[in-house]
Design a protein around this motif. Structure first.
Motif, PDB file in Angstrom:
ATOM      1  N   HIS A  84       0.852  -1.193   0.000  1.00 46.81           N
ATOM      2  CA  HIS A  84       0.000   0.000   0.000  1.00 46.81           C
ATOM      3  C   HIS A  84       0.884   1.238   0.000  1.00 46.81           C
ATOM      4  O   HIS A  84       1.876   1.308   0.727  1.00 46.81           O
ATOM      5  N   VAL A  85       0.515   2.223  -0.808  1.00 48.45           N
ATOM      6  CA  VAL A  85       1.200   3.511  -0.834  1.00 48.45           C
ATOM      7  C   VAL A  85       0.199   4.581  -0.415  1.00 48.45           C
ATOM      8  O   VAL A  85      -0.761   4.851  -1.143  1.00 48.45           O
ATOM      9  N   PRO A  86       0.378   5.184   0.744  1.00 49.20           N
ATOM     10  CA  PRO A  86      -0.565   6.214   1.189  1.00 49.20           C
ATOM     11  C   PRO A  86      -0.495   7.445   0.289  1.00 49.20           C
ATOM     12  O   PRO A  86       0.579   7.889  -0.099  1.00 49.20           O
ATOM     13  N   GLY A  87      -1.648   7.995  -0.052  1.00 49.77           N
ATOM     14  CA  GLY A  87      -1.701   9.228  -0.800  1.00 49.77           C
ATOM     15  C   GLY A  87      -1.631   9.034  -2.307  1.00 49.77           C
ATOM     16  O   GLY A  87      -1.500   7.909  -2.810  1.00 49.77           O
ATOM     17  N   THR A  88      -1.741  10.144  -3.038  1.00 51.81           N
ATOM     18  CA  THR A  88      -1.560  10.142  -4.486  1.00 51.81           C
ATOM     19  C   THR A  88      -0.568  11.246  -4.840  1.00 51.81           C
ATOM     20  O   THR A  88      -0.487  12.275  -4.144  1.00 51.81           O
ATOM     21  N   TYR A  89       0.137  11.053  -5.964  1.00 53.19           N
ATOM     22  CA  TYR A  89       1.250  11.929  -6.297  1.00 53.19           C
ATOM     23  C   TYR A  89       1.282  12.200  -7.795  1.00 53.19           C
ATOM     24  O   TYR A  89       0.964  11.330  -8.609  1.00 53.19           O
ATOM     25  N   ASP A  90       1.701  13.428  -8.134  1.00 44.01           N
ATOM     26  CA  ASP A  90       1.832  13.803  -9.539  1.00 44.01           C
ATOM     27  C   ASP A  90       3.063  13.192 -10.190  1.00 44.01           C
ATOM     28  O   ASP A  90       3.082  12.986 -11.406  1.00 44.01           O
ATOM     29  N   ARG A  91       4.086  12.949  -9.396  1.00 39.20           N
ATOM     30  CA  ARG A  91       5.317  12.350  -9.896  1.00 39.20           C
ATOM     31  C   ARG A  91       5.792  11.294  -8.899  1.00 39.20           C
ATOM     32  O   ARG A  91       5.792  11.534  -7.688  1.00 39.20           O
ATOM     33  N   ILE A  92       6.208  10.137  -9.418  1.00 42.42           N
ATOM     34  CA  ILE A  92       6.783   9.082  -8.593  1.00 42.42           C
ATOM     35  C   ILE A  92       8.083   8.644  -9.244  1.00 42.42           C
ATOM     36  O   ILE A  92       8.110   8.330 -10.438  1.00 42.42           O
ATOM     37  N   LEU A 104       3.588  -4.092  -8.010  1.00 48.11           N
ATOM     38  CA  LEU A 104       3.652  -2.770  -8.645  1.00 48.11           C
ATOM     39  C   LEU A 104       2.304  -2.062  -8.621  1.00 48.11           C
ATOM     40  O   LEU A 104       2.236  -0.827  -8.711  1.00 48.11           O
ATOM     41  N   ALA A 105       1.218  -2.824  -8.472  1.00 47.46           N
ATOM     42  CA  ALA A 105      -0.133  -2.268  -8.536  1.00 47.46           C
ATOM     43  C   ALA A 105      -0.373  -1.141  -7.528  1.00 47.46           C
ATOM     44  O   ALA A 105      -0.982  -0.116  -7.887  1.00 47.46           O
ATOM     45  N   PRO A 106       0.066  -1.241  -6.249  1.00 54.23           N
ATOM     46  CA  PRO A 106      -0.174  -0.129  -5.319  1.00 54.23           C
ATOM     47  C   PRO A 106       0.518   1.163  -5.733  1.00 54.23           C
ATOM     48  O   PRO A 106       0.023   2.256  -5.446  1.00 54.23           O
ATOM     49  N   VAL A 107       1.667   1.041  -6.401  1.00 52.58           N
ATOM     50  CA  VAL A 107       2.383   2.238  -6.862  1.00 52.58           C
ATOM     51  C   VAL A 107       1.621   2.880  -8.012  1.00 52.58           C
ATOM     52  O   VAL A 107       1.468   4.105  -8.070  1.00 52.58           O
ATOM     53  N   VAL A 108       1.128   2.066  -8.936  1.00 52.41           N
ATOM     54  CA  VAL A 108       0.319   2.589 -10.038  1.00 52.41           C
ATOM     55  C   VAL A 108      -0.926   3.283  -9.489  1.00 52.41           C
ATOM     56  O   VAL A 108      -1.320   4.358  -9.965  1.00 52.41           O
ATOM     57  N   ALA A 109      -1.541   2.699  -8.457  1.00 60.13           N
ATOM     58  CA  ALA A 109      -2.739   3.288  -7.860  1.00 60.13           C
ATOM     59  C   ALA A 109      -2.440   4.634  -7.211  1.00 60.13           C
ATOM     60  O   ALA A 109      -3.317   5.510  -7.160  1.00 60.13           O
ATOM     61  N   TRP A 131       3.043   8.027 -18.443  1.00 62.87           N
ATOM     62  CA  TRP A 131       2.017   8.940 -17.946  1.00 62.87           C
ATOM     63  C   TRP A 131       0.735   8.154 -17.686  1.00 62.87           C
ATOM     64  O   TRP A 131       0.380   7.278 -18.455  1.00 62.87           O
ATOM     65  N   LYS A 132       0.030   8.502 -16.615  1.00 62.36           N
ATOM     66  CA  LYS A 132      -1.184   7.779 -16.263  1.00 62.36           C
ATOM     67  C   LYS A 132      -2.383   8.335 -17.029  1.00 62.36           C
ATOM     68  O   LYS A 132      -2.677   9.534 -16.977  1.00 62.36           O
ATOM     69  N   ARG A 133      -3.066   7.435 -17.713  1.00 64.84           N
ATOM     70  CA  ARG A 133      -4.232   7.806 -18.508  1.00 64.84           C
ATOM     71  C   ARG A 133      -5.511   7.714 -17.666  1.00 64.84           C
ATOM     72  O   ARG A 133      -5.517   7.143 -16.568  1.00 64.84           O
ATOM     73  N   SER A 134      -6.614   8.224 -18.221  1.00 73.58           N
ATOM     74  CA  SER A 134      -7.889   8.258 -17.501  1.00 73.58           C
ATOM     75  C   SER A 134      -8.446   6.867 -17.228  1.00 73.58           C
ATOM     76  O   SER A 134      -9.249   6.678 -16.308  1.00 73.58           O
ATOM     77  N   ASN A 135      -8.033   5.853 -18.020  1.00 70.70           N
ATOM     78  CA  ASN A 135      -8.507   4.484 -17.787  1.00 70.70           C
ATOM     79  C   ASN A 135      -7.684   3.744 -16.740  1.00 70.70           C
ATOM     80  O   ASN A 135      -7.916   2.572 -16.472  1.00 70.70           O
ATOM     81  N   ASP A 276      -3.240  -3.677 -12.705  1.00 72.47           N
ATOM     82  CA  ASP A 276      -2.798  -4.849 -11.939  1.00 72.47           C
ATOM     83  C   ASP A 276      -1.280  -4.939 -11.846  1.00 72.47           C
ATOM     84  O   ASP A 276      -0.745  -5.896 -11.278  1.00 72.47           O
ATOM     85  N   GLY A 277      -0.571  -3.960 -12.396  1.00 69.80           N
ATOM     86  CA  GLY A 277       0.880  -3.926 -12.291  1.00 69.80           C
ATOM     87  C   GLY A 277       1.623  -4.670 -13.377  1.00 69.80           C
ATOM     88  O   GLY A 277       2.859  -4.679 -13.382  1.00 69.80           O
ATOM     89  N   VAL A 278       0.922  -5.294 -14.310  1.00 72.12           N
ATOM     90  CA  VAL A 278       1.581  -6.020 -15.400  1.00 72.12           C
ATOM     91  C   VAL A 278       2.143  -5.005 -16.404  1.00 72.12           C
ATOM     92  O   VAL A 278       1.445  -4.058 -16.807  1.00 72.12           O
ATOM     93  N   CYS A 279       3.380  -5.214 -16.794  1.00 74.83           N
ATOM     94  CA  CYS A 279       4.054  -4.329 -17.745  1.00 74.83           C
ATOM     95  C   CYS A 279       4.046  -4.984 -19.117  1.00 74.83           C
ATOM     96  O   CYS A 279       4.706  -6.007 -19.331  1.00 74.83           O
ATOM     97  N   HIS A 280       3.295  -4.407 -20.040  1.00 70.56           N
ATOM     98  CA  HIS A 280       3.182  -4.930 -21.391  1.00 70.56           C
ATOM     99  C   HIS A 280       4.160  -4.173 -22.290  1.00 70.56           C
ATOM    100  O   HIS A 280       4.119  -2.931 -22.357  1.00 70.56           O
ATOM    101  N   LEU A 281       5.016  -4.902 -22.989  1.00 76.36           N
ATOM    102  CA  LEU A 281       6.058  -4.313 -23.817  1.00 76.36           C
ATOM    103  C   LEU A 281       5.836  -4.680 -25.277  1.00 76.36           C
ATOM    104  O   LEU A 281       5.376  -5.784 -25.585  1.00 76.36           O
ATOM    105  N   SER A 282       6.170  -3.767 -26.172  1.00 69.28           N
ATOM    106  CA  SER A 282       6.036  -4.071 -27.595  1.00 69.28           C
ATOM    107  C   SER A 282       7.024  -3.234 -28.392  1.00 69.28           C
ATOM    108  O   SER A 282       7.329  -2.089 -28.031  1.00 69.28           O
TER     109      SER A 282
END
Length: 293
Positions: A84-92, A104-109, A131-135, A276-282
Protein backbone atom coordinates in the motif's frame (compact mmCIF):
# COMPACT_ATOMS: atom_id res chain seq x y z
CA UNK A 1 23.08 -8.66 4.30
CA UNK A 2 22.96 -5.14 2.86
CA UNK A 3 19.47 -3.62 3.13
CA UNK A 4 20.09 -0.16 1.72
CA UNK A 5 22.54 1.67 -0.50
CA UNK A 6 23.56 5.15 -1.59
CA UNK A 7 22.77 5.75 -5.25
CA UNK A 8 25.42 7.46 -7.38
CA UNK A 9 24.62 11.19 -7.61
CA UNK A 10 24.73 11.04 -11.42
CA UNK A 11 22.09 8.28 -11.40
CA UNK A 12 19.96 10.26 -8.95
CA UNK A 13 19.98 13.18 -11.38
CA UNK A 14 19.14 10.91 -14.32
CA UNK A 15 16.17 9.39 -12.49
CA UNK A 16 14.88 12.83 -11.51
CA UNK A 17 15.16 13.94 -15.14
CA UNK A 18 13.19 10.88 -16.21
CA UNK A 19 10.59 11.81 -13.59
CA UNK A 20 10.17 15.37 -14.97
CA UNK A 21 9.64 17.18 -11.70
CA UNK A 22 7.95 20.57 -11.75
CA UNK A 23 7.01 23.40 -9.43
CA UNK A 24 3.86 22.75 -7.44
CA UNK A 25 3.76 19.04 -8.31
CA UNK A 26 3.52 16.49 -5.50
CA UNK A 27 6.43 14.06 -5.61
CA UNK A 28 7.06 10.62 -4.10
CA UNK A 29 10.56 9.22 -3.71
CA UNK A 30 10.24 5.44 -3.41
CA UNK A 31 13.21 3.96 -1.58
CA UNK A 32 14.53 6.56 0.87
CA UNK A 33 17.93 4.96 1.41
CA UNK A 34 20.36 7.60 2.59
CA UNK A 35 17.96 10.36 1.52
CA UNK A 36 20.00 11.78 -1.34
CA UNK A 37 17.28 11.80 -3.98
CA UNK A 38 14.79 13.21 -1.46
CA UNK A 39 17.20 16.07 -0.74
CA UNK A 40 17.70 16.84 -4.45
CA UNK A 41 13.93 16.89 -5.00
CA UNK A 42 13.26 19.03 -1.92
CA UNK A 43 15.78 21.59 -3.10
CA UNK A 44 14.28 21.58 -6.59
CA UNK A 45 10.52 21.82 -5.91
CA UNK A 46 10.33 22.63 -2.20
CA UNK A 47 10.21 20.20 0.70
CA UNK A 48 6.46 20.69 1.26
CA UNK A 49 5.84 18.94 -2.08
CA UNK A 50 8.11 15.96 -1.37
CA UNK A 51 7.32 12.63 0.31
CA UNK A 52 9.91 9.90 0.80
CA UNK A 53 8.86 6.29 1.50
CA UNK A 54 10.80 3.28 2.71
CA UNK A 55 9.89 0.00 4.38
CA UNK A 56 12.66 0.44 6.97
CA UNK A 57 11.80 2.82 9.87
CA UNK A 58 15.47 3.32 10.67
CA UNK A 59 16.17 4.62 7.16
CA UNK A 60 13.26 7.07 7.13
CA UNK A 61 14.14 8.30 10.62
CA UNK A 62 17.86 8.71 9.89
CA UNK A 63 17.21 10.44 6.58
CA UNK A 64 14.73 12.79 8.24
CA UNK A 65 17.32 13.82 10.81
CA UNK A 66 20.01 14.14 8.15
CA UNK A 67 17.92 16.40 5.94
CA UNK A 68 16.66 18.46 8.89
CA UNK A 69 20.27 19.44 9.58
CA UNK A 70 20.26 20.89 6.03
CA UNK A 71 17.09 22.82 6.73
CA UNK A 72 14.93 20.45 4.64
CA UNK A 73 11.73 18.97 6.06
CA UNK A 74 9.98 16.71 3.50
CA UNK A 75 7.46 14.13 4.67
CA UNK A 76 8.82 10.67 5.49
CA UNK A 77 6.57 7.61 5.42
CA UNK A 78 7.40 4.09 6.58
CA UNK A 79 5.38 1.60 4.53
CA UNK A 80 5.65 -1.40 2.24
CA UNK A 81 5.08 0.04 -1.22
CA UNK A 82 4.30 -3.40 -2.65
CA UNK A 83 1.29 -3.57 -0.30
CA UNK A 84 0.00 0.00 0.00
CA UNK A 85 1.20 3.51 -0.83
CA UNK A 86 -0.56 6.21 1.19
CA UNK A 87 -1.70 9.23 -0.80
CA UNK A 88 -1.56 10.14 -4.49
CA UNK A 89 1.25 11.93 -6.30
CA UNK A 90 1.83 13.80 -9.54
CA UNK A 91 5.32 12.35 -9.90
CA UNK A 92 6.78 9.08 -8.59
CA UNK A 93 10.45 8.10 -8.92
CA UNK A 94 11.57 4.73 -7.60
CA UNK A 95 15.19 3.93 -6.82
CA UNK A 96 14.39 0.38 -5.80
CA UNK A 97 13.67 -2.43 -8.23
CA UNK A 98 9.89 -2.80 -8.02
CA UNK A 99 8.34 -6.20 -8.81
CA UNK A 100 6.12 -6.23 -11.89
CA UNK A 101 2.63 -7.55 -11.23
CA UNK A 102 0.74 -7.29 -7.92
CA UNK A 103 3.70 -5.65 -6.17
CA UNK A 104 3.65 -2.77 -8.65
CA UNK A 105 -0.13 -2.27 -8.54
CA UNK A 106 -0.17 -0.13 -5.32
CA UNK A 107 2.38 2.24 -6.86
CA UNK A 108 0.32 2.59 -10.04
CA UNK A 109 -2.74 3.29 -7.86
CA UNK A 110 -0.86 6.06 -6.03
CA UNK A 111 -0.02 7.87 -9.26
CA UNK A 112 -2.46 10.70 -9.97
CA UNK A 113 -4.26 10.85 -13.31
CA UNK A 114 -1.97 12.66 -15.70
CA UNK A 115 0.96 11.91 -13.43
CA UNK A 116 4.32 10.46 -14.42
CA UNK A 117 6.34 7.57 -13.03
CA UNK A 118 9.99 6.63 -13.52
CA UNK A 119 11.03 3.28 -12.09
CA UNK A 120 13.15 0.23 -12.58
CA UNK A 121 11.83 -3.33 -12.43
CA UNK A 122 13.53 -5.76 -10.08
CA UNK A 123 16.20 -8.06 -11.57
CA UNK A 124 16.36 -5.97 -14.74
CA UNK A 125 18.27 -2.92 -15.95
CA UNK A 126 15.12 -1.39 -17.44
CA UNK A 127 14.02 2.16 -16.66
CA UNK A 128 10.30 2.47 -17.35
CA UNK A 129 8.63 5.86 -17.70
CA UNK A 130 5.05 6.73 -18.48
CA UNK A 131 2.02 8.94 -17.95
CA UNK A 132 -1.18 7.78 -16.26
CA UNK A 133 -4.23 7.81 -18.51
CA UNK A 134 -7.89 8.26 -17.50
CA UNK A 135 -8.51 4.48 -17.79
CA UNK A 136 -5.85 3.81 -15.12
CA UNK A 137 -3.17 2.54 -17.50
CA UNK A 138 0.32 4.03 -17.50
CA UNK A 139 1.54 4.50 -21.08
CA UNK A 140 5.13 5.27 -21.99
CA UNK A 141 8.43 3.71 -23.01
CA UNK A 142 11.38 1.66 -21.87
CA UNK A 143 14.01 4.37 -21.80
CA UNK A 144 17.23 4.04 -23.80
CA UNK A 145 19.02 4.20 -20.50
CA UNK A 146 19.79 1.58 -17.88
CA UNK A 147 20.09 1.32 -14.12
CA UNK A 148 20.26 -1.41 -11.51
CA UNK A 149 18.76 -0.95 -8.06
CA UNK A 150 18.29 -3.21 -5.04
CA UNK A 151 15.07 -5.20 -4.96
CA UNK A 152 12.15 -4.06 -2.86
CA UNK A 153 11.63 -5.85 0.42
CA UNK A 154 8.66 -6.22 2.74
CA UNK A 155 10.44 -6.38 6.11
CA UNK A 156 13.80 -6.07 7.83
CA UNK A 157 15.62 -8.24 5.32
CA UNK A 158 15.30 -9.75 1.88
CA UNK A 159 13.79 -13.22 1.42
CA UNK A 160 16.45 -15.94 1.18
CA UNK A 161 17.78 -16.67 -2.27
CA UNK A 162 17.11 -20.04 -3.87
CA UNK A 163 20.12 -21.45 -2.05
CA UNK A 164 19.18 -25.12 -2.37
CA UNK A 165 18.65 -24.83 -6.11
CA UNK A 166 21.92 -22.94 -6.53
CA UNK A 167 23.66 -25.77 -4.63
CA UNK A 168 22.04 -28.29 -6.97
CA UNK A 169 23.08 -26.27 -10.01
CA UNK A 170 26.70 -26.21 -8.86
CA UNK A 171 27.14 -29.96 -8.73
CA UNK A 172 24.26 -31.99 -10.20
CA UNK A 173 24.29 -33.95 -13.43
CA UNK A 174 21.58 -32.51 -15.61
CA UNK A 175 18.95 -34.67 -17.24
CA UNK A 176 19.72 -32.52 -20.31
CA UNK A 177 23.43 -32.29 -21.21
CA UNK A 178 24.83 -30.52 -24.24
CA UNK A 179 27.56 -28.28 -25.59
CA UNK A 180 26.57 -24.63 -25.62
CA UNK A 181 26.61 -22.51 -28.75
CA UNK A 182 28.21 -19.46 -27.10
CA UNK A 183 30.94 -18.79 -24.51
CA UNK A 184 29.94 -18.38 -20.87
CA UNK A 185 28.98 -14.81 -20.00
CA UNK A 186 28.77 -13.12 -16.60
CA UNK A 187 24.98 -12.92 -16.65
CA UNK A 188 24.46 -10.87 -13.44
CA UNK A 189 26.46 -8.10 -15.13
CA UNK A 190 25.18 -8.62 -18.68
CA UNK A 191 22.27 -6.34 -17.95
CA UNK A 192 20.41 -6.30 -21.22
CA UNK A 193 20.69 -10.06 -21.71
CA UNK A 194 19.55 -10.64 -18.12
CA UNK A 195 16.62 -8.25 -18.57
CA UNK A 196 15.49 -9.99 -21.76
CA UNK A 197 15.74 -13.31 -19.94
CA UNK A 198 13.45 -11.93 -17.21
CA UNK A 199 10.82 -11.26 -19.88
CA UNK A 200 11.28 -14.79 -21.27
CA UNK A 201 11.57 -16.64 -17.93
CA UNK A 202 10.28 -14.26 -15.22
CA UNK A 203 11.78 -14.90 -11.80
CA UNK A 204 15.02 -16.50 -12.97
CA UNK A 205 17.99 -15.87 -10.66
CA UNK A 206 21.56 -15.77 -11.90
CA UNK A 207 25.03 -16.54 -10.61
CA UNK A 208 28.57 -16.51 -11.98
CA UNK A 209 31.98 -17.71 -10.80
CA UNK A 210 35.46 -17.67 -12.27
CA UNK A 211 38.29 -19.79 -10.92
CA UNK A 212 41.65 -20.72 -12.48
CA UNK A 213 40.44 -19.60 -15.88
CA UNK A 214 37.22 -21.63 -15.75
CA UNK A 215 34.08 -19.57 -16.14
CA UNK A 216 30.77 -20.95 -14.82
CA UNK A 217 27.28 -19.48 -15.07
CA UNK A 218 24.35 -20.65 -12.95
CA UNK A 219 20.63 -20.10 -13.51
CA UNK A 220 17.81 -21.17 -11.19
CA UNK A 221 14.06 -20.67 -10.99
CA UNK A 222 11.54 -21.17 -8.17
CA UNK A 223 9.73 -23.79 -10.27
CA UNK A 224 12.74 -26.10 -9.79
CA UNK A 225 14.49 -25.36 -13.08
CA UNK A 226 18.24 -24.92 -13.09
CA UNK A 227 21.17 -24.72 -15.49
CA UNK A 228 24.96 -24.69 -15.30
CA UNK A 229 27.38 -23.84 -18.10
CA UNK A 230 31.13 -24.14 -17.56
CA UNK A 231 34.19 -23.75 -19.78
CA UNK A 232 37.80 -22.65 -19.88
CA UNK A 233 37.98 -19.09 -21.11
CA UNK A 234 35.88 -18.47 -24.20
CA UNK A 235 35.64 -22.08 -25.37
CA UNK A 236 32.17 -23.53 -25.79
CA UNK A 237 30.77 -24.70 -22.46
CA UNK A 238 29.45 -27.99 -21.18
CA UNK A 239 25.83 -27.33 -20.23
CA UNK A 240 23.72 -29.18 -17.65
CA UNK A 241 20.01 -28.40 -17.27
CA UNK A 242 17.18 -29.75 -15.15
CA UNK A 243 13.61 -29.01 -14.14
CA UNK A 244 10.57 -28.02 -16.20
CA UNK A 245 12.25 -25.13 -18.05
CA UNK A 246 15.43 -25.19 -20.13
CA UNK A 247 16.89 -21.93 -18.91
CA UNK A 248 20.19 -22.04 -20.82
CA UNK A 249 18.31 -22.88 -24.01
CA UNK A 250 16.13 -19.80 -23.46
CA UNK A 251 19.26 -17.68 -23.05
CA UNK A 252 20.81 -19.05 -26.24
CA UNK A 253 17.67 -18.15 -28.20
CA UNK A 254 18.09 -14.59 -26.93
CA UNK A 255 21.75 -14.57 -27.97
CA UNK A 256 20.76 -15.92 -31.40
CA UNK A 257 18.44 -12.94 -31.80
CA UNK A 258 21.11 -10.51 -30.66
CA UNK A 259 23.57 -11.91 -33.20
CA UNK A 260 21.01 -11.92 -36.01
CA UNK A 261 19.58 -8.45 -35.41
CA UNK A 262 22.38 -6.60 -33.63
CA UNK A 263 20.12 -5.56 -30.77
CA UNK A 264 17.42 -6.75 -28.43
CA UNK A 265 13.93 -5.23 -28.58
CA UNK A 266 13.82 -4.01 -24.97
CA UNK A 267 15.39 -0.55 -24.92
CA UNK A 268 13.06 1.86 -26.69
CA UNK A 269 10.09 -0.51 -26.50
CA UNK A 270 6.60 0.84 -25.97
CA UNK A 271 5.18 0.35 -22.49
CA UNK A 272 1.73 -0.07 -21.01
CA UNK A 273 1.35 -0.78 -17.30
CA UNK A 274 -2.16 -1.93 -16.44
CA UNK A 275 -3.70 -1.28 -12.99
CA UNK A 276 -2.80 -4.85 -11.94
CA UNK A 277 0.88 -3.93 -12.29
CA UNK A 278 1.58 -6.02 -15.40
CA UNK A 279 4.05 -4.33 -17.75
CA UNK A 280 3.18 -4.93 -21.39
CA UNK A 281 6.06 -4.31 -23.82
CA UNK A 282 6.04 -4.07 -27.60
CA UNK A 283 8.35 -3.13 -30.41
CA UNK A 284 7.49 -3.85 -34.04
CA UNK A 285 6.17 -7.41 -34.17
CA UNK A 286 7.69 -8.31 -30.79
CA UNK A 287 5.54 -8.56 -27.65
CA UNK A 288 6.54 -9.30 -24.10
CA UNK A 289 5.26 -8.84 -20.56
CA UNK A 290 6.55 -8.69 -17.02
CA UNK A 291 4.42 -9.68 -14.05
CA UNK A 292 1.71 -11.63 -15.86
CA UNK A 293 2.69 -15.08 -14.56
Amino acid sequence: MTTSSATLPSLVVRMLRHGRLGDGLSFLDLGTGAGGLTAYAAQRIGDRNVTSLDVDPYLTSAAGERLARLGLHPTFVTADATDHVPGTYDRIVSTVGLPAGPGLAPVVAALALGGRIATTIGRTCLILTGWKRSNGDVVGVVERDTAGFMLTRSGDDYPPALTELFALARSAEGDDRSTGSYPVVDMPNAWELASMLQVTAPGVELGYAEESGTRTAYMVHADGSWARASAKGTTLPEVHQGGPQRLWTALERIRDRLNAEGLLPLLGARLRITPDGVCHLSRGNWRGALGDR
